[in-house]
Design a protein around this motif. Sequence first.
Motif, PDB file in Angstrom:
ATOM      1  N   ASP A 139      26.456  23.107  19.384  1.00 51.71           N
ATOM      2  CA  ASP A 139      27.556  24.061  19.588  1.00 51.71           C
ATOM      3  C   ASP A 139      27.561  24.627  21.005  1.00 51.71           C
ATOM      4  O   ASP A 139      28.595  25.078  21.500  1.00 51.71           O
ATOM      5  N   LEU A 140      26.380  24.644  21.638  1.00 48.41           N
ATOM      6  CA  LEU A 140      26.292  25.125  23.019  1.00 48.41           C
ATOM      7  C   LEU A 140      26.640  24.017  24.013  1.00 48.41           C
ATOM      8  O   LEU A 140      26.567  24.211  25.224  1.00 48.41           O
ATOM      9  N   GLY A 141      26.968  22.833  23.477  1.00 49.41           N
ATOM     10  CA  GLY A 141      27.301  21.714  24.343  1.00 49.41           C
ATOM     11  C   GLY A 141      26.076  21.092  24.999  1.00 49.41           C
ATOM     12  O   GLY A 141      26.170  20.465  26.054  1.00 49.41           O
ATOM     13  N   ARG A 142      24.921  21.263  24.383  1.00 46.32           N
ATOM     14  CA  ARG A 142      23.692  20.692  24.930  1.00 46.32           C
ATOM     15  C   ARG A 142      23.301  19.449  24.146  1.00 46.32           C
ATOM     16  O   ARG A 142      23.735  19.246  23.023  1.00 46.32           O
ATOM     17  N   GLN A 143      22.422  18.668  24.747  1.00 48.46           N
ATOM     18  CA  GLN A 143      21.865  17.503  24.073  1.00 48.46           C
ATOM     19  C   GLN A 143      21.097  17.978  22.832  1.00 48.46           C
ATOM     20  O   GLN A 143      20.183  18.790  22.948  1.00 48.46           O
ATOM     21  N   ALA A 144      21.489  17.501  21.656  1.00 45.97           N
ATOM     22  CA  ALA A 144      20.820  17.935  20.429  1.00 45.97           C
ATOM     23  C   ALA A 144      20.116  16.754  19.777  1.00 45.97           C
ATOM     24  O   ALA A 144      20.613  15.632  19.841  1.00 45.97           O
ATOM     25  N   PRO A 145      18.953  16.978  19.159  1.00 41.32           N
ATOM     26  CA  PRO A 145      18.258  15.895  18.469  1.00 41.32           C
ATOM     27  C   PRO A 145      19.069  15.386  17.274  1.00 41.32           C
ATOM     28  O   PRO A 145      19.923  16.103  16.745  1.00 41.32           O
ATOM     29  N   ALA A 146      18.790  14.151  16.857  1.00 42.08           N
ATOM     30  CA  ALA A 146      19.492  13.552  15.710  1.00 42.08           C
ATOM     31  C   ALA A 146      19.158  14.319  14.435  1.00 42.08           C
ATOM     32  O   ALA A 146      18.065  14.871  14.309  1.00 42.08           O
ATOM     33  N   VAL A 147      20.117  14.351  13.527  1.00 44.35           N
ATOM     34  CA  VAL A 147      19.919  15.165  12.326  1.00 44.35           C
ATOM     35  C   VAL A 147      19.910  14.349  11.027  1.00 44.35           C
ATOM     36  O   VAL A 147      19.604  14.895   9.967  1.00 44.35           O
ATOM     37  N   ASP A 148      20.208  13.043  11.088  1.00 42.62           N
ATOM     38  CA  ASP A 148      20.389  12.279   9.845  1.00 42.62           C
ATOM     39  C   ASP A 148      19.141  12.270   8.972  1.00 42.62           C
ATOM     40  O   ASP A 148      19.210  12.501   7.770  1.00 42.62           O
ATOM     41  N   ALA A 149      17.985  11.993   9.589  1.00 40.40           N
ATOM     42  CA  ALA A 149      16.752  11.912   8.797  1.00 40.40           C
ATOM     43  C   ALA A 149      16.460  13.268   8.156  1.00 40.40           C
ATOM     44  O   ALA A 149      16.082  13.355   6.986  1.00 40.40           O
ATOM     45  N   GLY A 150      16.670  14.342   8.915  1.00 39.78           N
ATOM     46  CA  GLY A 150      16.433  15.690   8.398  1.00 39.78           C
ATOM     47  C   GLY A 150      17.341  16.005   7.211  1.00 39.78           C
ATOM     48  O   GLY A 150      16.910  16.588   6.226  1.00 39.78           O
ATOM     49  N   LEU A 151      18.591  15.583   7.318  1.00 36.88           N
ATOM     50  CA  LEU A 151      19.529  15.848   6.221  1.00 36.88           C
ATOM     51  C   LEU A 151      19.138  15.099   4.954  1.00 36.88           C
ATOM     52  O   LEU A 151      19.236  15.629   3.850  1.00 36.88           O
ATOM     53  N   ARG A 152      18.657  13.840   5.146  1.00 32.90           N
ATOM     54  CA  ARG A 152      18.209  13.074   3.962  1.00 32.90           C
ATOM     55  C   ARG A 152      17.011  13.755   3.317  1.00 32.90           C
ATOM     56  O   ARG A 152      16.912  13.880   2.098  1.00 32.90           O
ATOM     57  N   GLU A 153      16.093  14.227   4.172  1.00 33.27           N
ATOM     58  CA  GLU A 153      14.896  14.910   3.669  1.00 33.27           C
ATOM     59  C   GLU A 153      15.300  16.176   2.886  1.00 33.27           C
ATOM     60  O   GLU A 153      14.794  16.443   1.804  1.00 33.27           O
ATOM     61  N   LEU A 154      16.243  16.916   3.434  1.00 33.58           N
ATOM     62  CA  LEU A 154      16.689  18.138   2.736  1.00 33.58           C
ATOM     63  C   LEU A 154      17.289  17.816   1.371  1.00 33.58           C
ATOM     64  O   LEU A 154      17.082  18.548   0.402  1.00 33.58           O
ATOM     65  N   ALA A 155      18.012  16.697   1.289  1.00 30.81           N
ATOM     66  CA  ALA A 155      18.635  16.327   0.018  1.00 30.81           C
ATOM     67  C   ALA A 155      17.559  16.052  -1.038  1.00 30.81           C
ATOM     68  O   ALA A 155      17.677  16.454  -2.194  1.00 30.81           O
ATOM     69  N   ARG A 156      16.454  15.403  -0.607  1.00 28.29           N
ATOM     70  CA  ARG A 156      15.363  15.119  -1.550  1.00 28.29           C
ATOM     71  C   ARG A 156      14.707  16.428  -1.991  1.00 28.29           C
ATOM     72  O   ARG A 156      14.452  16.653  -3.169  1.00 28.29           O
ATOM     73  N   LEU A 157      14.464  17.314  -1.023  1.00 27.44           N
ATOM     74  CA  LEU A 157      13.819  18.591  -1.363  1.00 27.44           C
ATOM     75  C   LEU A 157      14.721  19.447  -2.238  1.00 27.44           C
ATOM     76  O   LEU A 157      14.264  20.194  -3.096  1.00 27.44           O
ATOM     77  N   GLU A 158      16.017  19.305  -2.024  1.00 29.50           N
ATOM     78  CA  GLU A 158      16.988  20.042  -2.852  1.00 29.50           C
ATOM     79  C   GLU A 158      16.887  19.587  -4.309  1.00 29.50           C
ATOM     80  O   GLU A 158      16.935  20.407  -5.231  1.00 29.50           O
ATOM     81  N   ARG A 159      16.734  18.255  -4.520  1.00 28.39           N
ATOM     82  CA  ARG A 159      16.581  17.748  -5.902  1.00 28.39           C
ATOM     83  C   ARG A 159      15.355  18.374  -6.552  1.00 28.39           C
ATOM     84  O   ARG A 159      15.388  18.820  -7.698  1.00 28.39           O
ATOM     85  N   PHE A 160      14.270  18.415  -5.785  1.00 29.31           N
ATOM     86  CA  PHE A 160      13.029  18.998  -6.316  1.00 29.31           C
ATOM     87  C   PHE A 160      13.233  20.486  -6.633  1.00 29.31           C
ATOM     88  O   PHE A 160      12.857  20.970  -7.699  1.00 29.31           O
TER      89      PHE A 160
END
Lengths: 100, 458
Positions: free
Chosen positions: B332-353
């Motif tokens: 949102d600040l217009g800066r280089q941001a790290p990739a988020v896909d792996a993190g989002l997948r991980e969150l989905a698994r933790l959400e199931r738990f």
Amino acid sequence: MISDGRIVRLAERDRPPVRFSLDGVPCHALEGDTVLTAVLASARAVRVSEFGPEPRAGFCLMGACQDCWVWQEEGPRLRACSMPIAEGMRLRTLPPEDWP
Amino acid sequence: MTAAREASRPKVVIVGAGPAGMRAAETLVGAGLHPVIIDEGARAGGQIYRRPPEGFTRSPEQLYGSEAAKARALHALFDRMAADGLLTHHPRRSVVAVRDGQLHVLAENGVQAIGYDRLILATGASDRVAPVPGWQSAGVYSLGAAQIALKAQGVALGRRIVLMGTGPLLTLVGAQLLKAGAQVAAVLDTSPWHQQMKGLPGLAARPAVMLRGLVLRARLGTRYRAGVVLERIETDPDGPVAVRWRDSGGRENRTECDMVGMGWHLRAETHLADLTGCAFSYDRQWHQWLPQADRLGRAGNGIYLAGDGVRLLGADGAETAGRLAAAACLADLGRQAPAVDAGLRELARLERFARGVSRAFPWPAAMTRGLPDDTIVCRCENVTAGMVRASVALGGGEANRVKSLSRLGMGRCQGRYCQLAGADLVAAQAGCSPDAVGRFRGQAPVRPTPIGALLHEG
Ligand SMILES: Cc1cc2nc3c(=O)[nH]c(=O)nc-3n(C[C@H](O)[C@H](O)[C@H](O)COP(=O)(O)OP(=O)(O)OC[C@H]3O[C@@H](n4cnc5c(N)ncnc54)[C@H](O)[C@@H]3O)c2cc1C
Ligand code: FES
């Protein structure tokens, strides 16, 4: 190690002693104790509830409930669960007489 | 760094130095920002990775068990960033209000204003507590309190302990106390076995964690009882003397004790999110109001939410959520941001738990609805269940009306420990669901603040 108060010390017992007073009675605690641990090592409560007959001794230990406030002979009240005990502190379980 | 470059860097402030806040800080530092991180604790760590004061000698293995390696890694990471001057850490400070892009921060010497361009709230959770007759007595604590006393001070809060409630923390605290040499008389779980089984499909998303829970539970032996009905905590003027309960077969029991620890899993700490104007929605499964944010934690208006303060996903989920919230902030600040896909997948698994956990260990709604009239619901100001019911008869079933009529939620904890049970009582009385009751509006200051400190604010 069983105390006169509420708590039982299970670990970390080799710490230097710290002296303080509670309602005028000399007490001792260990360096690194919170005010709450220090008081409950010698006594059963830190204050009296303003709304009922029960004494209070803290509830959450993480700064969320504000049940553990304790008076000092002079100076501001302390949140006992997050304040470290210090040598010479003079604490009291009842408000000072001049408290409105 | 030159003063000009320093001034051009956006100011990102993080509240909370638990796993979520620490990983958010790391991600921002990695992108060349210099975050400010504020926490009430003397040392960074948060709840699960809470550190004892300097001079204590137990090892991380003794303190954190199976999670010791994660604790070591996070503490080392944070201490290194602080020592290298890559971030500014304000320990022992409480954020008591947020207004017009400024945080009002209470320190020992008064209140200070700290401005921000973007704000990451990683304020964690506290115990979700239900009233049980007698719980206002000195010597009754939250489960978290029992764990904090052990971890941060090396003490048990009583000589003979009964733990009650439900959830992973119930078993964990029981096992930790036993291991440390405390006398644990009983661990009373209000969730029956058949209910716990319903959580299995979700819990299977993290087999190792589920297995660890079962091993801990086995260590409790016959102290652990599932499907218990809690009747009351018997007290004398000094504190608890026994707990009266019925087992799953309806048989009466009385267990002597001088300390009780209680908790029904966790309640997100959302007061600051509320003050920033975040929208809230009622989550039926968690049985509480939660602030709304997108998958990365964006809540709008430059506010980001991460960790247990927005979704109760546990410590590993908090680390991931902290990284994602910081990534959203950088984008949102217009800066280089790290990739988020792996993190989002991980969150989905933790959400199931986490959904499995919430299913297996539910809030005891039937118990709170049926509380006797003389049970104290607000332990700050001794408001009883009968007073709450009477206020519904007088003013109807809306949370803030009940609050002004009965004083429920007006006390020093600001509703943290009475709101959920209060909403159940109101809903039962008004014949509606708890979400129709609404929620208490958050009010500043979120921590009691001496008037003098507010007057001298500078
Ligand atoms: C008492 C307790 C014990 C727990 N024990 C375990 C455990 O043993 N194992 C486990 O797996 N999970 C445990 N949990 C769950 C665990 O806390 C979380 O999963 C994890 O710590 C969440 O990380 P977080 O970064 O979201 O928040 P936290 O680790 O809770 O960190 C939040 C931080 O924000 C700070 N904060 C909050 N409000 C303010 C404010 N207004 N001003 C300044 N600072 C503020 C707090 O001081 C805290 O340090 C526990 C939870 C609680 C409440
Ligand atoms: S015991 Fe809850 S704030 Fe101190």
